[in-house]
Design an enzyme around this catalytic site. Structure first.
Site, PDB file in Angstrom:
ATOM      1  CE  LYS A  43      -3.554  -2.560   2.348  1.00 24.55           C
ATOM      2  NZ  LYS A  43      -4.680  -2.451   3.559  1.00 24.55           N
ATOM      3  CG  HIS A  59      -1.717   6.096   4.752  1.00 20.56           C
ATOM      4  ND1 HIS A  59      -1.244   6.906   5.621  1.00 20.56           N
ATOM      5  CD2 HIS A  59      -1.564   5.220   4.165  1.00 20.56           C
ATOM      6  CE1 HIS A  59      -1.560   6.015   6.606  1.00 20.56           C
ATOM      7  NE2 HIS A  59      -1.759   4.879   5.250  1.00 20.56           N
ATOM      8  CG  HIS A  83       2.449   4.908   6.978  1.00 16.07           C
ATOM      9  ND1 HIS A  83       2.156   4.824   5.310  1.00 16.07           N
ATOM     10  CD2 HIS A  83       1.994   3.464   7.575  1.00 16.07           C
ATOM     11  CE1 HIS A  83       1.413   3.141   6.018  1.00 16.07           C
ATOM     12  NE2 HIS A  83       1.452   2.690   6.781  1.00 16.07           N
TER      13      HIS A  83
END
Length: 557
Positions: free
Chosen positions: A118, A121, A124
């Site tokens: 993933k 983003h 994080h």
């Protein structure tokens, strides 16, 4: 330094009133009435009136007088300090070195922890920035810190990821060149293809089942993908001033580890099998699944196994998980299960949660990867340098300066927020030169560095307060003395904004002092040297604070 004052005063107070007195952290300020330094010490128990300070000789060198002030139901001790003694003590005993206790506590900080299937983003990003700050802070306070990045490489989505690599015909070299984006695109591609294909869905599940059972035929390839990902992440983390001691993976906790956890839960009689075959644990009013009805395990099960493994490896005194608010139920369950298993270290585990970043996007659209955010910050900062007449030519020609300024803007814009609150991101607010931003911290540090560099003489070795009579000098000293207590409070509350706001205040006091306490045009050599001593102490304090935040202080910009 403030802790020394507190100890002397509380010891003396106990002698005067005949009993130990519990106090909170001291507050240093300047009296509006007398323009003299004062120490306000909140007292958490009734001690009555303080009629005389006789019999407390250790106060004589530090305090002119002391009174107990009643504030509603609370009391505080107000001590008027000897001004020159106070200035001498602060500037003569400024300690910014890392603490070295005899038995340092072991503190584990898990942060960042992206999922390689993933995008990395903004959540994080916040975890990375906050976790790095906490690791730096506890390290400065003398903890033995382990910085841990727990990367996600498990679950059915990784079946789709490997399926996507196969469907797109990606080679190891293709992945190695751009691992994070390539693997993410492979996952998205396979997931889209499988939406209308039960066969591809079954194949993705089969791949993951083989991974979980250790029968996957391309484990070496999978290991390479992970290695490439870490190599790329390290480059991005370096831009953020972040490092890790350990990289762990979800996949390292296999069937054997999970079976051990399940057996322990059975032994403690906390595992309940429901009618549909799911195995659950009671957490408050919730039934939390540990094993699915088809026998596969869940993320929580691996987290319990990981917690037990980490204690065996590190024997930690504190374990902090820096993960967003949305995972509160998960960590409540993790801690509850640790307690139900009677793990001795369950009380040492904490979820350091934080709010969301709203509206973070580049000019190209929504941010997907952390690199996009940092590239955007660097590009906008470079443009601001070009548009600013006062930009130093050396800084303009050094590409590292724009990189550091852009990263500083992003980091400070995040850390000045209350940790648990959501906030709206704005490039204009983050990169503005006025107001409370990261640019202010770098500008002030550059200004102080330039003052030291351009001075034709070295600062005084010993502080002589009589040559620093100005109120602006005293105000700056009052800011410097707070540093230790600010760090202690930030650590206790795990709040970076406490340190950030302190540094903003230090910069403001510095700006006012620089307007009055001239060095280059001051005819008195003694005053010049004492002012250089004061500004040198300020720069060192600002620098240490910035480093704890995870910033690289600049010398010019």
């Amino acid at each position: 330094m403030s802790q020394n004052y507190r100890k002397v005063i509380t010891d003396g107070l106990a002698r005067l009133v005949g009993k130990e007195s519990r106090t909170n952290r001291p507050q240093f300020c300047i009296s509006k009435a007398s323009s003299q330094p004062e120490l306000h010490l909140p007292i958490t128990q009734e001690i009555g009136n303080l009629r005389s300070t006789e019999g407390c000789p250790e106060w004589n060198n530090l305090i002119e007088n002391a009174t107990v002030v009643q504030q509603g139901r609370n009391q505080k001790l107000v001590c008027r300090l000897h001004r020159n003694r106070f200035v001498h003590e602060v500037l003569g005993n400024l300690s910014l070195e890392r603490k070295s206790p005899a038995n340092p506590p072991k503190t584990l900080v898990e942060f960042s922890s992206p999922n390689i299937a993933k995008p990395f983003h903004a959540g994080h990003l916040r975890s990375t920035i906050i976790g790095n700050f906490l690791a730096n802070l506890y390290d400065h306070l003398g903890h033995d810190v382990v910085r841990l990045n727990y990367l996600g490489d498990w679950g059915t989505q990784f079946g789709y990821l490997k399926l996507g690599v196969d469907l797109k015909g990606l080679s190891r070299e293709d992945i190695r060149r751009n691992p994070i984006e390539s693997l993410y695109e492979a996952y998205v591609y396979a997931y889209g293809k499988a939406e209308d294909s039960p066969e591809l869905q079954d194949r993705a599940r089969q791949i993951f089942s083989e991974l979980e059972n250790g029968t996957f035929s391309e484990l070496d390839t999978w290991s390479d993908f992970r290695s490439y990902t870490v190599d790329e992440l390290k480059q991005v983390y370096e831009r953020l001033g972040t490092r890790f001691d350990q990289y762990h993976w979800e996949s390292q906790y296999g069937v054997k580890d999970i079976s051990h956890v399940i057996n322990l839960l059975r032994e403690q009689k906390v595992l309940v099998t429901q009618e549909d075959g799911r195995k659950v644990v009671k957490v408050g009013n919730r039934n939390v699944p540990i094993v699915k009805s088809d026998g596969t395990t869940l993320y929580l099960t691996r987290d319990v196994a990981a917690l037990m493994d980490r204690f065996e490896r590190f024997r930690f005194d504190n374990a902090f998980y820096v993960v967003d608010n949305s995972q509160s139920d998960h960590f409540s369950a993790l801690i509850s299960i640790a307690q139900q298993l009677n793990l001795s270290y369950a009380a040492s585990v904490s979820h350091v949660k934080f709010g969301r970043v709203l509206g973070m996007s580049t000019r190209k659209g929504t941010v997907v990867f952390l690199k996009d955010i940092l590239d955007e910050a660097e590009a906008q900062m470079k443009q601001k340098q070009l548009n600013t007449k006062t930009t130093k030519s050396n800084a303009l020609n050094n590409p590292k300066v724009a990189t550091i300024l852009g990263t500083t803007a992003v980091v400070v814009n995040d850390l000045k927020q209350r940790r648990t609150r959501d906030y709206d991101f704005s490039w204009d607010r983050a990169l503005q030169s006025d107001g409370d931003t990261g640019i202010k911290l770098q500008y002030t540090h550059c200004r102080l560095s330039s003052l030291e560099k351009n001075a034709a003489e070295q600062p005084a070795i010993e502080c002589k307060p009589e040559h620093l009579p100005e109120p602006e000098a005293l105000a700056l000293v009052c800011e410097l003395v707070k540093f230790e207590d600010v760090l202690a409070e930030a650590a206790e509350r795990r709040e970076a904004c406490i340190l950030v706001n302190y540094l903003f205040g230090l910069c403001n006091a510095t700006s006012r002092a620089l307007q009055t306490l001239h060095v280059m045009n001051e005819p008195s050599r003694e005053r010049r040297l004492q002012r250089l001593l004061l500004f040198g102490a300020t720069r060192k304090t600002l620098r240490r604070g910035m480093e704890i935040l995870g910033l690289e202080p600049l010398e010019e910009m």
